[in-house]
Design an enzyme around this catalytic site. Structure first.
Site, short mmCIF file in Angstrom:
data_model
loop_
_atom_site.label_atom_id
_atom_site.label_comp_id
_atom_site.label_asym_id
_atom_site.label_seq_id
_atom_site.Cartn_x
_atom_site.Cartn_y
_atom_site.Cartn_z
N GLY A 464 0.84 -1.19 0.00
CA GLY A 464 0.00 0.00 0.00
C GLY A 464 0.88 1.24 0.00
O GLY A 464 0.42 2.37 0.05
N ARG A 625 17.56 10.09 -1.89
CA ARG A 625 16.76 10.61 -3.00
C ARG A 625 15.31 10.14 -2.85
O ARG A 625 15.06 8.98 -2.53
CB ARG A 625 17.32 10.11 -4.34
CG ARG A 625 16.61 10.74 -5.54
CD ARG A 625 16.88 10.00 -6.83
NE ARG A 625 18.28 9.96 -7.18
CZ ARG A 625 18.92 10.96 -7.81
NH1 ARG A 625 18.28 12.04 -8.14
NH2 ARG A 625 20.20 10.83 -8.10
N LEU A 627 11.93 9.07 -4.48
CA LEU A 627 11.51 8.52 -5.78
C LEU A 627 10.21 9.14 -6.28
O LEU A 627 10.01 9.29 -7.48
CB LEU A 627 11.33 7.00 -5.67
CG LEU A 627 12.61 6.17 -5.64
CD1 LEU A 627 12.28 4.70 -5.37
CD2 LEU A 627 13.38 6.30 -6.95
N LYS A 630 4.99 12.39 -3.91
CA LYS A 630 3.63 12.23 -3.39
C LYS A 630 3.50 10.98 -2.51
O LYS A 630 3.02 11.06 -1.38
CB LYS A 630 2.69 12.13 -4.59
CG LYS A 630 1.22 12.30 -4.26
CD LYS A 630 0.47 12.33 -5.59
CE LYS A 630 -0.98 12.66 -5.40
NZ LYS A 630 -1.64 12.84 -6.72
N THR A 631 3.96 9.84 -3.04
CA THR A 631 3.84 8.62 -2.24
C THR A 631 4.78 8.68 -1.04
O THR A 631 4.46 8.16 0.03
CB THR A 631 4.13 7.36 -3.08
OG1 THR A 631 5.40 7.49 -3.71
CG2 THR A 631 3.07 7.14 -4.14
N GLN A 635 3.79 8.26 2.89
CA GLN A 635 4.46 7.34 3.79
C GLN A 635 4.83 8.03 5.10
O GLN A 635 4.62 7.51 6.19
CB GLN A 635 5.74 6.80 3.14
CG GLN A 635 5.52 5.68 2.20
CD GLN A 635 5.40 4.39 2.97
OE1 GLN A 635 4.37 4.11 3.58
NE2 GLN A 635 6.43 3.60 2.96
N GLU A 702 9.65 3.44 7.65
CA GLU A 702 9.58 3.38 9.10
C GLU A 702 10.02 4.63 9.84
O GLU A 702 9.63 4.84 10.99
CB GLU A 702 10.35 2.14 9.58
CG GLU A 702 9.65 0.90 9.04
CD GLU A 702 10.33 -0.41 9.31
OE1 GLU A 702 10.12 -0.96 10.39
OE2 GLU A 702 11.05 -0.91 8.43
MO1 MOS Z 1 8.77 -3.41 9.10
S1 MOS Z 1 8.22 -3.47 11.10
O1 MOS Z 1 10.34 -4.13 9.22
O2 MOS Z 1 7.67 -4.44 8.33
#
Ligand code: MOS
Length: 738
Positions: A464, A625, A627, A630-631, A635, A702
């Site tokens: 996603g 960088r 990519l 927008k996405t 995130q 993350e």
């Molecule tokens: Mo992430 S918690 O390594 O899917």
């Protein structure tokens, strides 16, 4: 690079909003049977007896699978892989119960309703034994894990004692974070079908290849005999990074019934058998000179694990690398509890660890009467202080500067409780965000087809996050094609192998492979055209050639050009194909790879009620960088939103009598809704990492959550003068005192 970085709309967006995108539980299948997982109601003990007669007698029931009749698996169902890659699964091989909500039976019927009904008619009698489910009581049993996630359990540098002596200002504090459960919109789901010895799984997974490998090991069959398909995933966040019990149980049920079987976890079943973020208790001792120079830091982390695995929340990883502190000790200990095994949950270790570290740094700043941002700059690590290596790239200073400017940090008055607006206490807090920049080997294939379009593929996943979209951009850019003429495929273990989409590594691992195969295919296309006397570009020098929107074109004479379809047709109509496996080199030996960010938040606390709102968050990130602007923004936004949830709402509450979670549903397990989220202002430094890969791309999945819980807790302290060291920061912890 023209397309790289562009805010291209999601190439799968239309499929998703129109419901055309198929998720694991949505694939139609002839003769499909429906499985329901039955889970234990005790936290520890054995199954004394099972009466399946009523369930079995119900119409449409095809199978009641328990430890009494489940097929015996090689190795007792224990994966040959060591955890965490291979988990200790509950595959009905014995009558032992290790935690409440552990799979103990699978009921299969011709309809889901009949399976649900039959599962309720199963009578299971347990022999209970005493269970350890209370972290505080079990803490004396804490022990050292062996190399958690391959990292050092404990570290030591310099002399902690000497460092404590040379720094007169001390902070001693303990921070706690609760158990949390991943709750992606799409729960875990699997559909299994056997065609003779061949097993096909439609599975919601973060790793099609690793899932195929894990299930093959469970059944003792070749990895080539298992195919895992997962084109769309409704969120993963780490819980879908391992292949848990239900996946193999679904395959076992399909084998036993001789029919394709679908198994979807119910929302309450997400709280136990498929991982969690464990509870942590983190003790900090810090010493600094009056000018803010850190002289010593000790971080002791204890987290819970299960009784069947030693999974460890690596809270100290951030502490080891973030600041230039010469004398340091860090330790990890684990407490086995009769709860489901914890696992990776978005920034595992960094989310919890950065809450403790960045809260402690804020406490130190308060003790020093120093600006929290100035304290961080004072101890800025110019190189990785644990690994003694230069950073591959670090623009954290810029993140701090831009963040402070955008936020208006200079308007913050230093003293707690000094900013208010009527009955609202205003607080401003900040913290550092960081996450390692991981990369693994990945393979891809590119094919230029006779119709002039290209098929590019890699066995990666799109949780996603935007993998389809960014890989389409990378491929289009390297080929010289327009993105509309690229079909990018992923989510199938028969495609060239890519790593699990965990540890924020997919973009960094897969994009160089896609770029490589696309470049090779482009070069082949050019070579074909130049060699063909019938081509308008025949005889033109290679360095005067480009591929523009699928046409091999002369740069100096743009009128001379030849479309891919014509080139291929004249060459006999065979697709052009390139495959490659691209691996990291020895750069990890030379450099330390991390992403960084600075988070600034404002909180409004009701002076009477203690309710906490977060009207705005400013985050500035150095993630290499970008990519797709927008996405990438989405995130980071998602990460920050989760950070707000972790700071203020999220907690899985254990009923210590039964070892069950009392809020195992989305009504009582609180996550932020739109009304909880204010303005999110996200900025990227967008500086390519010169060493990580051919594109300079680091992962971004993350880092967004990291730092946010501390920044909010620090802002709450600034607003109220109350230091909350126990997440979540709920109103009861500041009410009255606020
Ligand atoms: Mo992430 S918690 O390594 O899917």
């Amino acid at each position: 690079m023209n397309l790289i970085g562009q805010p291209v709309d999601r190439v799968d967006g239309l499929l998703k909003v129109t419901g055309e995108a198929r998720y694991a539980a949505e694939f139609p299948e002839a003769r499909l049977a429906h499985a329901v997982l039955v889970t234990s109601t005790i936290a520890s003990g054995t199954i004394a007896s099972i009466d399946a007669s009523r369930a079995q007698a119900l119409p449409g029931v095809l199978l009641v699978m328990t430890y009494q009749n489940a097929p015996r698996l090689p190795n007792g169902g224990r994966p040959a892989l060591a955890p965490p890659a291979g988990r200790r699964l509950s595959l009905l091989q014995d009558n032992q119960v290790h935690y409440s909500n552990e799979p103990v039976a699978v009921v299969v019927a011709d309809t889901l309703e009949r399976a649900v009904d039959a599962a309720r008619q199963l009578r299971i009698v347990y022999q209970q034994s005493s269970a350890a489910v209370d972290f505080a009581l079990a803490k004396p049993n804490a022990h050292a894990p062996d190399k958690p996630q391959g990292r050092q359990t404990d570290t030591q540098r310099g002399s902690f004692e000497d460092g404590m002596q040379s720094g007169p200002v001390h902070v001693n504090a303990t921070y706690t974070t609760p158990i949390e459960h991943h709750n992606p919109m799409e729960p875990h789901a699997t559909m299994a079908r056997w065609d003779g010895p061949q097993l096909t799984l439609y599975d919601s997974t973060q790793g099609v290849s690793s899932a195929a490998q894990a299930v093959a090991k469970v059944f003792g069959i070749g990895p080539g005999d298992v195919r895992v398909i997962s084109p769309f995933i409704g969120g993963g966040f780490g819980c879908k990074g391992s292949s848990w019990s239900h996946v193999s149980l679904c395959a076992m049920a399909a084998k036993q019934t001789g029919r394709p079987v679908r198994l979807v976890l119910e929302r309450p079943q997400m709280f136990g058998p498929v991982g969690a973020r464990p509870r942590t208790e983190q003790r900090f001792a810090i010493a600094a000179r009056h000018d803010g120079t850190l002289t010593a830091m000790r971080h002791d982390s204890i987290s819970n694990t299960s009784t069947i695995e030693d999974w460890t929340e690596t809270c100290c990883m951030v502490t080891r690398m973030l600041y230039a502190v010469p004398n340091q000790v860090t330790t990890h200990r684990i407490v086995p509890l009769n709860l489901g095994t914890p696992t990776f949950m978005r920034a595992p270790g960094e989310t919890t660890g950065s809450f403790a570290l960045e809260s402690a740094m804020d406490e130190l700043a308060a003790a020093l009467k120093m600006d929290p941002l100035a304290l961080r700059l004072k101890n800025y690590a110019e190189a990785d202080p644990q690994e003694n290596k230069p950073w591959s790239g670090k623009s954290l200073r810029e993140c701090y500067r831009i963040g402070a400017e955008k936020f208006g940090w200079s308007k913050r008055s230093a003293a707690p409780r000094s900013m208010r607006n009527g009955g609202t206490l205003i607080g401003m807090g900040m913290a550092t965000a960081t996450y390692p920049a991981n990369r693994s080997e990945a393979a891809a294939i590119a094919r230029i087809l006779p119709d002039g379009t290209a098929m590019v593929a890699s066995g990666t996943q799109d949780l996603g996050t935007g993998t389809y979209t960014v890989m389409t951009q990378v491929a289009a850019d390297a080929l010289g094609f327009s993105p509309e003429n690229i079909h990018f495929a992923l989510g199938d273990s028969t495609l060239p192998r890519a790593p699990v989409s965990g540890g924020s590594q997919s973009a960094a691992s897969v994009s160089p492979a896609v770029r490589e195969v696309a470049s090779q295919a482009r070069n082949q296309l050019i070579a074909l055209a130049l060699a063909d006397p019938a081509s308008p570009v025949h005889g033109i020098a290679l360095d005067d050639i480009t591929v523009d929107n699928g046409w091999v074109t002369s740069r100096s004479q743009p009128g001379k050009r030849d479309p891919a379809a014509a080139i291929i047709a004249r060459a006999g109509g065979k697709p052009i194909e390139a495959t490659s496996t691209v691996k990291p080199g020895d750069e990890k030996q030379k450099y330390s790879f991390h992403s960084f960010g600075a988070v600034f938040v404002e909180v409004h606390v009701d002076a009477d009620l203690g309710t906490i709102r977060v009207p705005r968050v400013v985050g500035v990130y150095d993630v290499g960088r970008v990519l797709n602007e927008k996405t990438a923004r989405s995130q980071l936004m998602g990460g920050i939103v989760w950070g707000v949830g972790a700071a203020l709402q999220e907690e899985s509450s254990v009923d210590t009598r039964y070892g069950r979670f009392t809020n195992a549903n989305l009504a009582e397990y609180h996550v932020p809704v739109n009304a909880d989220i204010g303005a999110l202002d996200i900025t990227f430094i967008d500086q390519p990492d010169p060493y990580i890969n051919s594109l300079g791309v680091r992962g971004i999945g993350e880092i967004g959550i990291t730092g946010v819980p501390a920044a909010i807790a620090n802002a709450v302290y600034h607003a109220t003068g109350v230091r909350v060291r126990d997440l979540p920061v709920t109103l009861d912890k500041v009410m009255g005192v606020a």
